[in-house]
Design an enzyme around this catalytic site. Sequence first.
Site, short mmCIF file in Angstrom:
data_model
loop_
_atom_site.label_atom_id
_atom_site.label_comp_id
_atom_site.label_asym_id
_atom_site.label_seq_id
_atom_site.Cartn_x
_atom_site.Cartn_y
_atom_site.Cartn_z
N HIS A 46 -86.35 40.43 88.50
CA HIS A 46 -85.77 41.86 87.60
C HIS A 46 -85.75 43.03 88.44
O HIS A 46 -86.89 43.62 88.74
CB HIS A 46 -86.53 41.63 86.57
CG HIS A 46 -86.22 42.76 85.51
ND1 HIS A 46 -86.31 44.12 85.51
CD2 HIS A 46 -85.51 42.68 84.18
CE1 HIS A 46 -85.90 44.74 84.46
NE2 HIS A 46 -85.26 43.90 83.75
N ASP A 47 -84.71 43.75 88.74
CA ASP A 47 -84.76 44.86 89.25
C ASP A 47 -85.49 45.53 90.57
O ASP A 47 -85.96 46.51 90.74
CB ASP A 47 -85.20 45.95 88.35
CG ASP A 47 -84.07 46.20 87.17
OD1 ASP A 47 -83.04 45.44 87.10
OD2 ASP A 47 -84.60 46.91 86.29
N LYS A 101 -77.07 45.40 86.03
CA LYS A 101 -77.70 45.71 85.01
C LYS A 101 -77.49 47.16 84.44
O LYS A 101 -77.22 48.03 85.20
CB LYS A 101 -79.26 46.01 85.83
CG LYS A 101 -80.44 46.22 84.57
CD LYS A 101 -80.79 44.94 84.01
CE LYS A 101 -82.08 45.44 82.99
NZ LYS A 101 -82.85 45.86 83.78
#
Length: 287
Positions: A34-35, A122
């Site tokens: 994630h990210d 995202k």
Amino acid sequence: MAIPTLPPYSIPLEVPTSRVNWQPDPKRAVLLIHDMQDYFVKFYGDNSPLMESVIQNLVCVRQWCKQQGIPVLYTAQPTEQSAVDRGLLNDMWGPGLTAADPKLQQVVAALAPDADDTILVKWRYSAFQRSDLQALLKNWGRDQLIIGGVYAQIGCLVTAMDAFMNDIQPFMINDAVAAFSEADHQMAVQYVAAYCGSVVNTAQLIGAAQSLNQDWLKARVLHWIDEDESHFDANENLMHYGLDSIQVMALVAELKKLGVQVSFEELARTPTLNAWWTLIESKSQPQ
């Protein structure tokens, strides 16, 4: 307001006890990194021990997932974001990642995606918003989401809650996520454990999925009773083989480390290998 400079902190190694007894299953799971873009990682500063540890643990988890045939997904914020696309994030964090330095859009080098990995654009805190994540999981026949990356108390937490709300079991990797502070980190993992998922450390995640099976249980019991496997009856009372209460309590402790909450009384009620495995399986199912 932009993301602040983030001070180092020590990741709490003791994870909170989760309300559920879910177990990661390589046939059901997907890994979400994630990210982990240079843009978000740079706020921890150069040579951050915290980020080095998180990246190292994510490398281990990713490698294990590849070996197990577990799909690997990434979220990555785009450099081109209109005011409409960015929405209220502008009010909260400012313009975020922009085209001014496109190199910062890249995932950190140690975790660079392979050609067979999937990258989701995202747009919001949750990886499920405006993405194909839920459809991909459904198409792959997978209903577990292993989450690591940044930031634990924002996107990782909200994604875990969204997964839960869509009947997907989230697993947050305590030592493979990072937050703004130790307090934020503890809040995130405690919330997931209490309300929407399971929290594990890297070693627990990999160890539980690899070792918790009936063969492991049988090997553990045979070690204690010193019985030849060819003469062992899985339906026989283990006390007749010489198993004692101290060994049963030791098994309870080992199972707890693997995320399975069983009591001494439950094991003592029907002390056979087959009965124990049936009990362990039932405790490992979604509650």
